[in-house]
Design an enzyme around this catalytic site. Sequence first.
Site, PDB file in Angstrom:
ATOM      1  N   LYS A   8     -67.609 -78.397-137.479  1.00  0.00           N
ATOM      2  CA  LYS A   8     -66.966 -77.087-137.318  1.00  0.00           C
ATOM      3  C   LYS A   8     -65.939 -76.899-138.428  1.00  0.00           C
ATOM      4  O   LYS A   8     -65.023 -77.702-138.601  1.00  0.00           O
ATOM      5  CB  LYS A   8     -66.300 -76.980-135.950  1.00  0.00           C
ATOM      6  CG  LYS A   8     -65.688 -75.592-135.679  1.00  0.00           C
ATOM      7  CD  LYS A   8     -64.222 -75.547-136.062  1.00  0.00           C
ATOM      8  CE  LYS A   8     -63.657 -74.136-135.934  1.00  0.00           C
ATOM      9  NZ  LYS A   8     -62.187 -74.112-136.100  1.00  0.00           N
ATOM     10  N   GLY A  11     -60.471 -71.868-139.611  1.00  0.00           N
ATOM     11  CA  GLY A  11     -59.012 -71.885-139.559  1.00  0.00           C
ATOM     12  C   GLY A  11     -58.379 -71.809-140.922  1.00  0.00           C
ATOM     13  O   GLY A  11     -58.865 -71.122-141.830  1.00  0.00           O
ATOM     14  N   GLY A  43     -60.705 -67.137-138.812  1.00  0.00           N
ATOM     15  CA  GLY A  43     -59.608 -66.296-138.332  1.00  0.00           C
ATOM     16  C   GLY A  43     -58.818 -65.606-139.427  1.00  0.00           C
ATOM     17  O   GLY A  43     -58.555 -64.394-139.343  1.00  0.00           O
ATOM     18  N   ASP A 159     -64.992 -73.487-132.081  1.00  0.00           N
ATOM     19  CA  ASP A 159     -64.952 -74.834-131.485  1.00  0.00           C
ATOM     20  C   ASP A 159     -65.927 -74.922-130.318  1.00  0.00           C
ATOM     21  O   ASP A 159     -66.656 -75.909-130.158  1.00  0.00           O
ATOM     22  CB  ASP A 159     -63.541 -75.171-130.971  1.00  0.00           C
ATOM     23  CG  ASP A 159     -62.550 -75.452-132.079  1.00  0.00           C
ATOM     24  OD1 ASP A 159     -62.965 -75.483-133.257  1.00  0.00           O
ATOM     25  OD2 ASP A 159     -61.364 -75.639-131.779  1.00  0.00           O
ATOM     26  N   LYS A 215     -59.013 -78.493-128.186  1.00  0.00           N
ATOM     27  CA  LYS A 215     -59.920 -79.297-129.017  1.00  0.00           C
ATOM     28  C   LYS A 215     -60.260 -80.612-128.328  1.00  0.00           C
ATOM     29  O   LYS A 215     -61.411 -81.039-128.282  1.00  0.00           O
ATOM     30  CB  LYS A 215     -59.278 -79.571-130.384  1.00  0.00           C
ATOM     31  CG  LYS A 215     -59.571 -78.516-131.424  1.00  0.00           C
ATOM     32  CD  LYS A 215     -59.177 -78.980-132.804  1.00  0.00           C
ATOM     33  CE  LYS A 215     -59.641 -77.997-133.866  1.00  0.00           C
ATOM     34  NZ  LYS A 215     -59.204 -76.631-133.683  1.00  0.00           N
TER      35      LYS A 215
END
Length: 249
Positions: A8, A11, A43, A159, A215
């Site tokens: 992943k 961010g 994001g 996530d 997470k």
Amino acid sequence: MKNITVIKFGGSLTKNKEAQKKFIKDLAQISKKQNIVLVHGGGPEINNLLERLSIKSKFINGLRYTDEKTLEVVEMALSGKVNKMLTAELIKCGVKACGISAKDGSIAVCKVKKELGFAGEPVKINVKLIETLIKGGFFPVISSVGIDKNAHAVNINADTLATNIAVNFKADKLIFLTDVAGVLDKNKKTIKNIKIKQVNNLITDEVITGGMIPKIKSAVSAVKKGVKQVLIIDGNAGIKQLKGTVISK
């Protein structure tokens, strides 16, 4: 399929161009030896585009509220920009990358969370398209936009999407790239290994706090459902060194 690693990316790393270059170069080399599925969010790119279009961001308990206008921007930023940038950079490095979203092939069919607008969580993962791409020698790059039962677009936490895909493959590794060197203890030193039975105590003792809690909970869920290892690593250090924390049984 065997020897699957789900990574992943997203961010703050989407803003760090040097870290991105290193990550993509390393990833291109690693992908020659193992099957990798890259899942990404973005994001900062969403926020930039919303700002340029004078659309206000709204968050509920740390999760983005996605109204109709915001959903359009999310899809433009993730599937239109970040996805194609990552795909193109991997192709430059000699990788047969294929950029898709979790809408394609109904990879992620989601239940919409009404309190978050057009955002939701996967209730069904279809890995057939991903398998077809890997077997054909392609490297899947997947943006975190899925569909609901009526085939409308749904914003998914990256996530969550990566975890669901890893669980369905019973992946060897699920790797979360962050901007810190894994889970840190109270002295700000990396905890190299965490067993899932230790996690509740680490949260209670406030060793694991804030954005690291979801997470870790995703990691625990993944390990319980068959993923061999979950790694939370410093993406700025690159993907080869795997500088961070390993969560396992």
